[in-house]
Design a protein around this motif. Structure first.
Motif, PDB file in Angstrom:
ATOM      1  N   ASN A 122       0.763  -1.156   0.085  1.00 40.29           N
ATOM      2  CA  ASN A 122       0.007  -0.075  -0.098  1.00 40.29           C
ATOM      3  C   ASN A 122       0.902   1.069   0.042  1.00 40.29           C
ATOM      4  O   ASN A 122       1.301   1.775   1.080  1.00 40.29           O
ATOM      5  CB  ASN A 122      -0.887  -0.148   1.009  1.00 40.29           C
ATOM      6  CG  ASN A 122      -2.002   1.004   1.001  1.00 40.29           C
ATOM      7  OD1 ASN A 122      -2.000   2.129   0.451  1.00 40.29           O
ATOM      8  ND2 ASN A 122      -3.189   1.015   2.037  1.00 40.29           N
ATOM      9  N   GLN A 147       0.273   4.148  -0.852  1.00 39.07           N
ATOM     10  CA  GLN A 147      -0.086   5.605  -0.132  1.00 39.07           C
ATOM     11  C   GLN A 147      -0.086   5.429   1.451  1.00 39.07           C
ATOM     12  O   GLN A 147       0.327   6.567   1.886  1.00 39.07           O
ATOM     13  CB  GLN A 147      -1.689   5.561  -0.559  1.00 39.07           C
ATOM     14  CG  GLN A 147      -1.980   5.991  -2.024  1.00 39.07           C
ATOM     15  CD  GLN A 147      -1.631   5.301  -2.939  1.00 39.07           C
ATOM     16  OE1 GLN A 147      -1.782   3.968  -2.895  1.00 39.07           O
ATOM     17  NE2 GLN A 147      -1.346   5.740  -4.087  1.00 39.07           N
ATOM     18  N   ALA A 148      -0.089   4.167   2.069  1.00 34.73           N
ATOM     19  CA  ALA A 148       0.041   4.350   3.454  1.00 34.73           C
ATOM     20  C   ALA A 148       1.228   4.504   3.574  1.00 34.73           C
ATOM     21  O   ALA A 148       1.737   5.131   4.724  1.00 34.73           O
ATOM     22  CB  ALA A 148      -0.521   2.901   3.799  1.00 34.73           C
ATOM     23  N   ALA A 208       3.321   7.561   5.930  1.00 37.51           N
ATOM     24  CA  ALA A 208       4.063   7.231   7.091  1.00 37.51           C
ATOM     25  C   ALA A 208       5.427   7.859   6.916  1.00 37.51           C
ATOM     26  O   ALA A 208       6.203   7.606   7.538  1.00 37.51           O
ATOM     27  CB  ALA A 208       4.144   5.682   7.194  1.00 37.51           C
ATOM     28  N   GLU A 252      -1.401  10.970  -4.347  1.00 37.62           N
ATOM     29  CA  GLU A 252      -2.697  11.274  -4.380  1.00 37.62           C
ATOM     30  C   GLU A 252      -2.947  12.844  -4.634  1.00 37.62           C
ATOM     31  O   GLU A 252      -2.479  13.680  -4.047  1.00 37.62           O
ATOM     32  CB  GLU A 252      -3.477  11.056  -3.069  1.00 37.62           C
ATOM     33  CG  GLU A 252      -4.164   9.733  -3.144  1.00 37.62           C
ATOM     34  CD  GLU A 252      -4.923   9.577  -1.687  1.00 37.62           C
ATOM     35  OE1 GLU A 252      -5.765  10.398  -1.267  1.00 37.62           O
ATOM     36  OE2 GLU A 252      -4.405   8.542  -1.347  1.00 37.62           O
TER      37      GLU A 252
END
Lengths: 506, 309
Positions: B174, B176-177, B181, B306
């Protein structure tokens, strides 16, 4: 409770491709309080908070933390300033455990081994969770947790990263009532007992009335009021949120509504994990616009999807009078019957963005044989029809009919969809948020089309989260809440009463 | 009996290239980048290993290291294509293979490296294991064979037992995650491509420098593709990939044994066997396991931060 400012946004403006999402919005939250940011969809709440969390850079205006001017370069910067945001869509690595997910964002003790760091993180998770009043297994895999538990992981993630200003974006939208109550009590304790600042982005009046110490109301990119929720009634708060600008008078149908065209009864979601639709009943007559109003996320998208023929898992019936259930009709049969759909997301559900404008226009008629049999395409007729429709429906920004549909702006893409769907006389029109992201002129044009379709005898179902739009167009209004139509209003309807019905039932 | 003993003794020779290439691919794909270019990178490793060996007159260890560096450098072309320019990863991978096939063929001819023998490494006997009946020859191998399980162990430890590995896997599951972070997604992917490609290059150099002991154009002969299939078969798990590599090694090592024992099989049938087995395994995996859960969540997806609308 101290009265020192935790975070202050001063006259912040931001626009996205010419659309002004925020104009001089100001917001102040103090330490030790739960501060609600209230507003309708598209009022600019999320944009404002994304600026506070360092995701967007503001065009003008400034940000103060603890009364010091700061400039955030990104989310990491915000995190070091003690700002943590829990987004509506969680940012979690699904196959990882809770502790691994949280460890990802931490920069602690490089000297320890991985196992020790994981163990240490797990301990911190347990103590922080206990402090907030819940328990969680740090070694459970995130994809095996419920949505409410995943949300707790997100909260723990920002708290363990040191956040003292906690921003929650629509946190209760995905939760059941009991879970929501739990969560809000938890964050309230966090603010009141530990002196942190909690910002609650929401459009639910109940959450605001019960849990917020202070509320800032936003409308169309501006912050219109900041007050204590105890000092006002729900009615006054609704008025502030939806505005009391006089809506243009609704234009009644030129003739009385005809016979029933579509009969929806007991429509329920069959997915047991997310029963979003809980028994929708409505009947739609020929020659009327039936508007469905409601706060977003109460089942509107699912209802629209089911009616438009998307694979929405539902039980119940959607009878098209004389033809049987909508679900049993093939896509080409739906077209033959004159069913027109205008979905909310025009780029993903209504247009093939990489294809040309004329191809997109011709798609609707390709089965009827108007543009030739299957081995031959009558290009010239397509071009002529498209050119006529583009000028009739005032689609702007068309340099060539061969230009990709993706290059059209949102409003003009919508006009192209409407041009295609209305190019034949539609008998049944299903529209979802038709004017989302459109400017005033384009919105008026879209509304005019819907009215003329109605006056030509079509049955129009308008699903919209914009109450003004529903008020201006609909002949009858159903209010949707928690997956049901909870009330029907005939025009002329009382705007405040509808607003009350929208929020009270949540 | 001696046939079986010599068959067993030959297995590592065939299994090691599969194992190292598959491990390299796993590193790259765990970061979320779909790597189809193994065949090409193995050719680069094979040719530059021989080249280095011939040019420097000797040191095989230096030749293997050169092969790893060369493959890592060429892989940065792929990294540029998929990470920065965000070209479709399948197409970029295929393009890399064809480019490397041409490049190594051309260089080998221009430098006149084709068919020139090199010394390789002498075998090490692990006494007393080497005295075992039947299995003894398994312990008279070149040092890279013994090194392979150690490399596997190291990679598994890094992937599963370090923060570095945790971040790499997060980038592949992931992005994006991971980005939220504060992990630099593209830097991690770029490093994974370089590290994985170095291992793939070593796999290629093993074939040329240690196994065949000479360079021939296109000598990898489809092993890179088998490694790609092997990774899917192993569900991106290094240990399963090692087991699969040994299985394929067994089949490949059987071919010369059958010829030696006088069993007459059509030559092309013999060449076809590894691919037939690959096909069979893929079909079996597709039928047997319906879950895709072990596949990296973001495999093949370019990462774009994003942006609104």
């Amino acid at each position: 409770m101290s009265n020192k400012n935790a975070i202050q946004l001063d006259a912040v403006s931001k626009s996205f491709d010419g659309f002004k999402a925020l104009s001089e919005a100001s917001f102040t939250a103090r330490w030790g309080e739960v501060h609600a940011l209230l507003g309708e969809n598209g009022a600019g709440k999320s944009s404002l908070m994304n600026i506070a969390a360092g995701l967007y850079a503001p065009e003008t205006g400034s940000l103060f933390i603890d009364d010091n001017l700061v400039r955030l370069k990104g989310p990491l910067d915000a995190s070091t300033q003690g700002i943590g945001m829990v987004h509506q869509h969680f940012k979690l690595v699904k196959p990882f455990s809770v502790a691994e997910n949280i460890l990802l964002g931490l920069r602690n003790d490089q000297a320890l081994s991985f196992r020790q760091r994981l163990q240490q993180t797990a301990e911190e998770i347990k103590t922080t969770a206990a402090r907030l009043g819940f328990t969680i297994d740090p070694f459970a895999r995130v994809d095996q947790l419920s949505v409410a538990e995943q949300q707790r992981v997100e909260i723990l993630k920002v708290l363990l990263a040191g956040a003292r200003i906690l921003i929650l974006d629509e946190p209760t939208a995905v939760l059941t009532d009991a879970e929501a109550e739990n969560l809000l009590t938890t964050v309230q304790n966090f603010a009141h007992q530990e002196g942190a600042a909690v910002i609650l982005v929401t459009h639910k009046m109940n959450d605001v009335m019960r849990y917020a110490d202070e509320v800032t109301v936003m409308r169309t990119g501006r912050t219109v009021a900041s007050l204590k929720p105890q000092s006002v009634t729900v009615g006054e708060l609704v008025k502030l949120t939806v505005g009391d600008a006089p809506t243009p008078p609704q234009v009644p149908a030129s003739r009385a509504a005809g016979e029933v065209k579509l009969e929806v009864s007991e429509l329920c979601s069959t997915n047991p994990n997310a029963p979003i639709l809980r028994g929708v009943n409505l009947s739609l007559h020929a020659g009327e616009i039936y508007g469905i109003a409601g706060v977003g996320g109460n089942g509107q998208s699912e209802l629209a999807g089911a009616l438009m023929g998307l694979p929405e898992p539902v039980s119940g019936s959607m009878q098209l009078v004389g033809e049987g259930d909508l679900r049993d009709l093939s896509a080409s049969r739906r077209r033959e019957l004159g069913i027109a759909c205008i979905p909310a997301d025009r780029y993903s559900a209504a247009l093939a963005a990489p294809l040309s404008i004329s191809d997109n226009f011709a798609m609707g008629e390709i089965h009827s044989g108007r543009y030739g049999p299957f081995w031959f395409l009558r290009r010239r007729r397509i071009e002529a029809d498209t050119a006529a429709a583009v000028s009739e429906f005032d689609v702007q920004g068309v340099r060539s009919l061969q230009q990709k549909a993706a290059l059209l702006s949102g409003g003009n893409a919508q006009k192209l969809v409407i041009a295609r769907e209305f190019s034949r006389q539609p008998q049944l029109v299903i529209v979802h948020s038709p004017s989302r992201g459109l400017d005033v002129r384009a919105t008026l044009a879209v509304h005019q089309r819907l009215r003329s379709a109605r006056d030509a005898g079509a049955a129009v179902l308008l699903i919209s989260e914009d109450l003004d739009e529903v008020m201006a167009l609909a002949d009858r209004i159903g209010v949707m809440s928690a997956g049901r139509i909870i009330g029907e209003f005939a025009q002329p309807a009382d705007r405040q009463a509808i607003g009350q019905a929208m929020v009270n039932h949540v | 009996m001696s046939l079986i003993a010599s068959w067993i003794g030959n297995i590592p020779d065939f299994a090691v290239p599969f194992a190292l290439a598959a491990l390299g691919l796993i590193i790259i794909e765990r970061s979320g980048v779909l790597a189809l270019g193994a065949e090409g990178l193995m050719l680069v490793g094979a040719m530059s290993g021989i080249g280095a060996s011939l040019m420097t007159d000797g040191s095989t260890v230096a030749a293997l290291i050169m092969a790893m560096i060369a493959a890592a450098v060429v892989s940065q072309l792929f990294a540029l294509m998929v990470l920065i320019m965000r070209i479709n990863q399948v197409i970029a991978g295929l393009a890399l293979v064809f480019f490397c096939q041409g490049l190594t063929g051309l260089c080998g001819t221009l430098m006149n490296w084709t068919s020139r023998p090199v010394s390789g490494l002498s075998d090490l006997s692990l006494w007393p294991l080497s005295e075992l009946p039947v299995l003894g020859k398994l312990f008279i191998q070149d040092p890279v064979v013994y090194l392979t399980p150690i490399i596997f162990l190291l990679v598994v430890l890094v992937l599963n037992r370090t923060v570095l590995g945790l971040r790499l896997r997060a980038v592949g599951e992931n992005p994006q995650a991971a980005d939220a972070a504060g992990i630099p997604v593209l830097a991690y992917r770029c490093a994974a491509i370089a590290a994985g490609s170095a291992l793939i290059g070593l796999a290629g150099a093993y074939i040329s420098v240690l196994s065949t002991k000479m360079w021939l154009a296109d000598m990898v002969g489809g092993r890179g593709w088998i490694a790609v299939a092997l990774v899917i078969f192993a569900r991106w798990s290094p240990w399963k990939a090692l087991a699969g590599a040994v299985l394929f090694g067994c089949i490949e090592a059987l071919i010369p044994q059958m010829a030696a024992s006088g069993i007459r099989l059509p030559q092309y049938f013999v060449f076809m066997t590894p691919y037939a087995v690959t096909l069979g395994v893929m079909i079996w995996v597709a039928v047997a396991s319906r879950d895709n859960s072990s596949q990296p969540g973001a495999l093949g997806e370019p990462f774009i931060r994003e942006e609104r609308r």
